[in-house]
Design a protein around this motif. Structure first.
Motif, PDB file in Angstrom:
ATOM      1  N   LEU A   1      21.760 -49.268 -16.641  1.00 45.37           N
ATOM      2  CA  LEU A   1      22.376 -50.033 -15.553  1.00 45.37           C
ATOM      3  C   LEU A   1      23.471 -50.594 -16.002  1.00 45.37           C
ATOM      4  O   LEU A   1      24.595 -50.631 -15.477  1.00 45.37           O
ATOM      5  N   THR A   2      23.405 -51.601 -17.098  1.00 45.92           N
ATOM      6  CA  THR A   2      24.656 -52.205 -17.733  1.00 45.92           C
ATOM      7  C   THR A   2      25.797 -51.008 -18.134  1.00 45.92           C
ATOM      8  O   THR A   2      26.982 -51.319 -17.675  1.00 45.92           O
ATOM      9  N   ASP A   3      25.304 -49.868 -18.768  1.00 46.87           N
ATOM     10  CA  ASP A   3      26.423 -49.055 -18.813  1.00 46.87           C
ATOM     11  C   ASP A   3      27.148 -48.429 -17.724  1.00 46.87           C
ATOM     12  O   ASP A   3      28.153 -48.148 -17.342  1.00 46.87           O
ATOM     13  N   ALA A   4      26.114 -48.137 -16.565  1.00 48.48           N
ATOM     14  CA  ALA A   4      26.626 -47.770 -15.496  1.00 48.48           C
ATOM     15  C   ALA A   4      27.703 -48.612 -14.651  1.00 48.48           C
ATOM     16  O   ALA A   4      28.461 -48.251 -13.813  1.00 48.48           O
ATOM     17  N   LEU A   5      27.682 -49.760 -14.937  1.00 46.69           N
ATOM     18  CA  LEU A   5      28.752 -50.784 -14.341  1.00 46.69           C
ATOM     19  C   LEU A   5      30.323 -50.330 -14.799  1.00 46.69           C
ATOM     20  O   LEU A   5      31.254 -51.010 -14.236  1.00 46.69           O
ATOM     21  N   LYS A   6      30.210 -49.712 -15.842  1.00 44.84           N
ATOM     22  CA  LYS A   6      31.567 -49.186 -16.214  1.00 44.84           C
ATOM     23  C   LYS A   6      32.053 -47.607 -15.768  1.00 44.84           C
ATOM     24  O   LYS A   6      32.918 -47.378 -16.283  1.00 44.84           O
ATOM     25  N   ASP A   7      31.215 -47.187 -14.868  1.00 37.83           N
ATOM     26  CA  ASP A   7      31.365 -45.791 -14.590  1.00 37.83           C
ATOM     27  C   ASP A   7      32.597 -45.616 -13.659  1.00 37.83           C
ATOM     28  O   ASP A   7      33.130 -46.745 -12.815  1.00 37.83           O
ATOM     29  N   LYS A   8      33.313 -44.555 -13.610  1.00 35.32           N
ATOM     30  CA  LYS A   8      34.741 -44.503 -13.059  1.00 35.32           C
ATOM     31  C   LYS A   8      34.352 -44.573 -11.551  1.00 35.32           C
ATOM     32  O   LYS A   8      35.370 -44.700 -10.660  1.00 35.32           O
ATOM     33  N   ASP A   9      33.253 -44.119 -11.017  1.00 27.44           N
ATOM     34  CA  ASP A   9      32.892 -44.152  -9.350  1.00 27.44           C
ATOM     35  C   ASP A   9      32.462 -45.457  -8.981  1.00 27.44           C
ATOM     36  O   ASP A   9      31.569 -46.181  -9.636  1.00 27.44           O
ATOM     37  N   TYR A  10      33.334 -45.915  -8.035  1.00 21.84           N
ATOM     38  CA  TYR A  10      32.844 -47.243  -7.494  1.00 21.84           C
ATOM     39  C   TYR A  10      31.541 -47.453  -6.993  1.00 21.84           C
ATOM     40  O   TYR A  10      30.661 -48.439  -7.151  1.00 21.84           O
ATOM     41  N   MET A  11      31.037 -46.331  -6.325  1.00 27.75           N
ATOM     42  CA  MET A  11      29.685 -46.486  -5.652  1.00 27.75           C
ATOM     43  C   MET A  11      28.512 -46.432  -6.760  1.00 27.75           C
ATOM     44  O   MET A  11      27.600 -47.244  -6.341  1.00 27.75           O
ATOM     45  N   THR A  12      28.701 -45.914  -7.960  1.00 25.18           N
ATOM     46  CA  THR A  12      27.767 -46.052  -8.978  1.00 25.18           C
ATOM     47  C   THR A  12      28.107 -47.658  -9.766  1.00 25.18           C
ATOM     48  O   THR A  12      26.915 -47.945 -10.052  1.00 25.18           O
TER      49      THR A  12
END
Length: 270
Positions: A109-120
């Motif tokens: 989830l920490t990595d997902a905080l840097k995803d390019k998609d704002y919803m993610t």
């Protein structure tokens, strides 16, 4: 007159009939209760299905089971890499519902905080909020989200950081000194919701008087309110002229809860 009365009665009958039809329609809808415990094993195994529809349905059922579905966490963590975005978002929601027992998902989830998609990014922050204090390793990335261009991401990061509590304070104090206005403002708002955990570090920033950090610290202390009164009174009595005035202004904004403490402190000083 009689005709008008008949028209009104007819209208009332039609209205009552329509309401009855709506009631019957809602009554006939299926009830989405949590899946029985004996079915949970099968639901968890469905997370490994190659069919995204099956995986999606499984995550929805896991969400309804909430904290009872902690056995699903290892496969939910794997499902965070699912190629279907809708599945991934639902997996994050399921982890949020499971709560603290979903802590093994924190690194992903920490990595997902840097995803390019704002919803993610938003969903990841809300999942960390659901997990709570055990989301502490995600704090640096959550701090980065405070400067996000999307307000929903910023708001979700604030919620998660407040839930982490004390381990987040040091990072937030650094953030209010940031040159980025969005990050600094959001950090101030977060610290304002922290309560007594944040008071002493905020007082130190206030005493230094460096703008805009001191102004952000003052805003946070006003939001904290009564829990900051005793420390602020000490700054009024013992601080230099600038910090004393700043603390006095905050106490004035806090209002009546500050009065008894200030009066007692002045009486003791005499």
């Amino acid at each position: 007159m009689l005709k008008l009365t008949e028209l009104r009665i007819t209208a009332l009958v039609k209205c009552a009939t329509a309401l009855f039809i709506v009631f019957i329609a809602f009554a006939s809808l299926p009830t989405f209760a949590a899946a029985p415990n004996e079915d949970l094993d099968k639901i968890v195994k469905d997370l490994e299905s190659p069919d995204p529809t099956v995986v999606l349905n499984a995550t929805k059922l896991i969400k309804r089971n909430g904290t009872k579905a902690k056995e699903a966490v290892p496969l939910l963590v794997k499902a965070l890499k699912h190629p279907n975005e809708i599945v991934r978002l639902n997996v994050m929601e399921a982890l949020a519902e499971i709560g603290p027992d979903a802590a093994p998902a924190v690194p992903a989830l920490t990595d997902a905080l840097k995803d390019k998609d704002y919803m993610t990014r938003e969903a990841a922050a809300l999942a960390l909020f659901g997990i709570g204090k055990q989301s502490a390793p995600a704090v640096p990335n959550l701090i980065l989200c405070l400067g996000d261009d999307n307000k929903r991401v910023r708001d979700s990061a604030i919620l998660a950081l407040v839930k982490v509590e004390q381990p987040a304070v040091e990072h937030l104090i650094k953030a209010i000194q940031s040159g980025d206005s969005k990050t600094g403002q959001a950090a101030s708002e977060t610290l304002g919701r922290m309560g007594f955990y944040a008071v002493d570090p905020l007082i130190e920033v206030l005493k230094k008087g460096e703008k805009p950090a001191a102004e952000r610290a003052a805003a946070a202390l006003k939001e904290i309110g009564p829990n900051a009164v005793e420390q602020l009174v000490q700054v009024v009595l013992k601080g230099d002229d600038r910090s004393s005035r700043a603390a006095g202004n905050i106490l004035a904004a806090i209002g009546s809860p500050a009065v008894p403490v200030l009066v007692e402190a002045l009486r003791s000083k005499k």
